[in-house]
Motif scaffolding. Structure first.
Motif, PDB file in Angstrom:
ATOM      1  N   PHE A 120       1.626  -6.741 -16.715  1.00  0.00           N
ATOM      2  CA  PHE A 120       1.372  -5.308 -16.659  1.00  0.00           C
ATOM      3  C   PHE A 120       1.664  -4.817 -15.247  1.00  0.00           C
ATOM      4  N   VAL A 121       2.335  -3.679 -15.146  1.00  0.00           N
ATOM      5  CA  VAL A 121       2.651  -3.093 -13.843  1.00  0.00           C
ATOM      6  C   VAL A 121       2.017  -1.715 -13.740  1.00  0.00           C
ATOM      7  N   LYS A 122       1.721  -1.319 -12.489  1.00  0.00           N
ATOM      8  CA  LYS A 122       1.065  -0.040 -12.230  1.00  0.00           C
ATOM      9  C   LYS A 122       1.949   0.803 -11.313  1.00  0.00           C
ATOM     10  N   PRO A 123       2.958   1.463 -11.870  1.00  0.00           N
ATOM     11  CA  PRO A 123       3.902   2.198 -11.024  1.00  0.00           C
ATOM     12  C   PRO A 123       3.286   3.372 -10.281  1.00  0.00           C
ATOM     13  N   ASP A 124       2.110   3.839 -10.715  1.00  0.00           N
ATOM     14  CA  ASP A 124       1.455   4.962 -10.035  1.00  0.00           C
ATOM     15  C   ASP A 124       0.518   4.497  -8.929  1.00  0.00           C
ATOM     16  N   ALA A 125       0.575   3.221  -8.570  1.00  0.00           N
ATOM     17  CA  ALA A 125      -0.409   2.667  -7.636  1.00  0.00           C
ATOM     18  C   ALA A 125      -0.430   3.414  -6.316  1.00  0.00           C
ATOM     19  N   ALA A 126       0.744   3.676  -5.737  1.00  0.00           N
ATOM     20  CA  ALA A 126       0.781   4.347  -4.428  1.00  0.00           C
ATOM     21  C   ALA A 126       0.232   5.765  -4.522  1.00  0.00           C
ATOM     22  N   ALA A 127       0.562   6.484  -5.586  1.00  0.00           N
ATOM     23  CA  ALA A 127       0.058   7.849  -5.752  1.00  0.00           C
ATOM     24  C   ALA A 127      -1.462   7.850  -5.908  1.00  0.00           C
ATOM     25  N   LEU A 128      -1.992   6.891  -6.674  1.00  0.00           N
ATOM     26  CA  LEU A 128      -3.438   6.795  -6.843  1.00  0.00           C
ATOM     27  C   LEU A 128      -4.123   6.428  -5.530  1.00  0.00           C
ATOM     28  N   LEU A 129      -3.487   5.554  -4.760  1.00  0.00           N
ATOM     29  CA  LEU A 129      -4.065   5.178  -3.475  1.00  0.00           C
ATOM     30  C   LEU A 129      -4.054   6.362  -2.511  1.00  0.00           C
ATOM     31  N   HIS A 130      -2.979   7.135  -2.563  1.00  0.00           N
ATOM     32  CA  HIS A 130      -2.898   8.349  -1.744  1.00  0.00           C
ATOM     33  C   HIS A 130      -4.084   9.256  -2.033  1.00  0.00           C
ATOM     34  N   GLN A 131      -4.406   9.442  -3.312  1.00  0.00           N
ATOM     35  CA  GLN A 131      -5.545  10.278  -3.691  1.00  0.00           C
ATOM     36  C   GLN A 131      -6.853   9.714  -3.149  1.00  0.00           C
ATOM     37  N   ALA A 132      -6.994   8.379  -3.222  1.00  0.00           N
ATOM     38  CA  ALA A 132      -8.234   7.751  -2.759  1.00  0.00           C
ATOM     39  C   ALA A 132      -8.412   7.915  -1.250  1.00  0.00           C
ATOM     40  N   TRP A 191      10.319  -3.837  -9.390  1.00  0.00           N
ATOM     41  CA  TRP A 191       9.403  -2.706  -9.448  1.00  0.00           C
ATOM     42  C   TRP A 191       9.019  -2.178  -8.074  1.00  0.00           C
ATOM     43  N   ARG A 192       8.951  -3.027  -7.061  1.00  0.00           N
ATOM     44  CA  ARG A 192       8.720  -2.621  -5.672  1.00  0.00           C
ATOM     45  C   ARG A 192       7.434  -1.800  -5.511  1.00  0.00           C
ATOM     46  N   ILE A 193       6.424  -2.132  -6.308  1.00  0.00           N
ATOM     47  CA  ILE A 193       5.157  -1.408  -6.223  1.00  0.00           C
ATOM     48  C   ILE A 193       4.406  -1.805  -4.957  1.00  0.00           C
ATOM     49  N   THR A 194       4.400  -3.097  -4.643  1.00  0.00           N
ATOM     50  CA  THR A 194       3.761  -3.531  -3.404  1.00  0.00           C
ATOM     51  C   THR A 194       4.417  -2.850  -2.207  1.00  0.00           C
ATOM     52  N   ARG A 195       5.722  -2.767  -2.237  1.00  0.00           N
ATOM     53  CA  ARG A 195       6.460  -2.090  -1.160  1.00  0.00           C
ATOM     54  C   ARG A 195       5.975  -0.652  -0.992  1.00  0.00           C
ATOM     55  N   SER A 196       5.827   0.060  -2.091  1.00  0.00           N
ATOM     56  CA  SER A 196       5.407   1.464  -2.001  1.00  0.00           C
ATOM     57  C   SER A 196       3.990   1.576  -1.449  1.00  0.00           C
ATOM     58  N   ILE A 197       3.144   0.603  -1.753  1.00  0.00           N
ATOM     59  CA  ILE A 197       1.765   0.641  -1.260  1.00  0.00           C
ATOM     60  C   ILE A 197       1.721   0.419   0.244  1.00  0.00           C
ATOM     61  N   ILE A 198       2.435  -0.593   0.723  1.00  0.00           N
ATOM     62  CA  ILE A 198       2.366  -0.866   2.162  1.00  0.00           C
ATOM     63  C   ILE A 198       3.089   0.216   2.960  1.00  0.00           C
ATOM     64  N   GLU A 199       4.090   0.868   2.373  1.00  0.00           N
ATOM     65  CA  GLU A 199       4.714   2.013   3.047  1.00  0.00           C
ATOM     66  C   GLU A 199       3.703   3.138   3.237  1.00  0.00           C
ATOM     67  N   LEU A 200       2.901   3.393   2.201  1.00  0.00           N
ATOM     68  CA  LEU A 200       1.873   4.431   2.300  1.00  0.00           C
ATOM     69  C   LEU A 200       0.837   4.060   3.355  1.00  0.00           C
ATOM     70  N   LEU A 201       0.372   2.812   3.326  1.00  0.00           N
ATOM     71  CA  LEU A 201      -0.631   2.381   4.298  1.00  0.00           C
ATOM     72  C   LEU A 201      -0.076   2.445   5.719  1.00  0.00           C
ATOM     73  N   ALA A 202       1.189   2.072   5.871  1.00  0.00           N
ATOM     74  CA  ALA A 202       1.812   2.137   7.195  1.00  0.00           C
ATOM     75  C   ALA A 202       1.913   3.576   7.682  1.00  0.00           C
ATOM     76  N   GLU A 203       2.275   4.489   6.804  1.00  0.00           N
ATOM     77  CA  GLU A 203       2.429   5.896   7.192  1.00  0.00           C
ATOM     78  C   GLU A 203       1.124   6.472   7.722  1.00  0.00           C
ATOM     79  N   HIS A 204       0.014   6.038   7.135  1.00  0.00           N
ATOM     80  CA  HIS A 204      -1.279   6.606   7.524  1.00  0.00           C
ATOM     81  C   HIS A 204      -2.075   5.668   8.429  1.00  0.00           C
ATOM     82  N   LYS A 205      -1.401   4.639   8.932  1.00  0.00           N
ATOM     83  CA  LYS A 205      -2.012   3.709   9.888  1.00  0.00           C
ATOM     84  C   LYS A 205      -3.325   3.140   9.370  1.00  0.00           C
TER      85      LYS A 205
END
Length: 356
Positions: free
Chosen positions: A106-118, A145-159
């Motif tokens: 199972f994959v969660k393609p909305d993971a980065a968007a959901l993390l952004h909200q959190a 799927w590059r979902i992990t990539r999208s998550i760490i990009e978000l975390l990096a952007e917001h330090k």
């Protein structure tokens, strides 16, 4: 029914989880009873299902775990590690913790968007987010799927500080993101190495990169300024424990910042799967292996209690600890520590992910 080939998988069979009152299919005279005879044994293909969770941050208050929040981009893991303590989670989907766990993903393609909200919620308090605490964030399907990539990009952007635990050298793909945040003290990586023997790895974790590749990844990450530790996890008595010292030596020589080990854990459905795996691959010592595990787990297949579940107990657990400590001292491998900065966090502004 054995209607699919499981060659190349870690588990030797599928098991029906009984904790949730699921019932195994019984022969009832219909065509399904004859499908193997009619069609032959079919290769089992990996399938991927999109999952749309409402939240992505998982919280925990376990006193023996060094983080209180985590993100898991995937359910199930194609690496197929027979010992994986996350296998029982597939039972919640009415799927087997056995081969289904390795092939019904199972994959969660909305993971980065959901993390952004959190992260944007008023009152959010910054603390390191752990990636790879349940299933591997760099398993093979991450390539597409590059979902992990999208998550760490978000975390990096917001330090935002984060840790990564993986047994894949695929983490090197994201060095362009990891290096800048590492320079700010915001990330630490732990690479799990269970065996340096290709024959052992082939049956223990059949679709994970070889141990030597993981050691090479430890070397590369640290050379690039990304602090990387070695996790010798799990240590399986009578199967991989003889490699403990050699893994410590290899990791230290590769520049690992620190290291730790964990004795094997066999919660819920993992225990019978592991027993079947032993009978298939190590019939000469299956009884001995389980005897030592039970001695380390208070006479049971698994000890769920805080703290002791991570260390084990008794003579065998003491021996493992002494061996690891002496090897670490001999080769200069310090204890793993993850001191990450929290003061640089910049909360997201607005509800939308930035496009550019």
């Amino acid at each position: 029914m054995p209607t699919e080939s499981i060659n190349g998988r870690g588990a030797t069979r599928n098991v029906t989880p009984t904790r949730f009152n699921l019932k195994a299919r019984a022969a009832d005279g219909d065509w399904l009873d004859q499908v193997e005879a009619l069609d032959g044994v079919q290769p089992r293909q990996t399938t991927v299902t999109i999952e749309r969770p409402r939240t992505i941050l998982t919280r925990n208050n376990s006193p023996d775990i060094g983080f209180d929040r985590s993100v898991n981009p995937y359910r199930g893991c194609e690496h197929g590690c027979i010992y994986c303590f996350a296998r029982p989670t597939h039972a919640y989907h009415d799927l087997s913790p056995g081969v289904d766990f390795e092939s019904r993903l199972f994959v969660k393609p909305d993971a980065a968007a959901l993390l952004h909200q959190a992260l944007a919620k008023p009152g959010y308090e910054c603390a390191p987010i752990a990636l790879g605490t349940n299933t591997d964030p760099y398993q093979p399907i991450e390539e597409r799927w590059r979902i992990t990539r999208s998550i760490i990009e978000l975390l990096a952007e917001h330090k935002h500080p984060f840790t990564i635990t993986t047994k894949s050298d695929r983490v090197l793909r994201d060095l362009d993101v990891l290096k800048p945040v590492a320079a700010l003290g915001l990330v630490a990586v732990a690479i799990s190495v269970t065996s340096l023997d290709p024959a052992t790895s082939r049956i223990l974790e059949p679709r994970a990169p070889a141990g030597r590749k993981r050691i090479a990844a430890i070397r590369r990450l640290n050379a690039e300024g990304v602090p990387c530790h070695v996790a010798i996890a799990p240590v399986i008595p009578q199967v991989t424990d003889h490699e403990l010292e050699s893994i410590v030596e290899a990791a230290a020589e590769a520049g690992a910042r620190g290291g730790f080990y964990l004795p094997v854990r066999l919660p819920h459905e993992v225990a019978p799967l592991f027993r079947d795996w032993l009978k298939e691959h190590f019939p000469d010592r299956a009884g001995k292996v389980m005897s030592v595990i039970r001695q380390m787990r208070g006479g049971r297949d698994n000890d769920p209690n805080f703290f002791s579940r991570m260390r084990g107990q008794g003579v065998w657990a003491d021996l493992l600890r002494t061996r690891f400590e002496k090897a670490a001292q001999r080769y200069g491998l310090p204890p793993a520590k993850f001191p990450l900065r929290r003061d640089l966090f910049e909360p997201p502004q607005g509800d939308q992910l930035r496009l550019l």
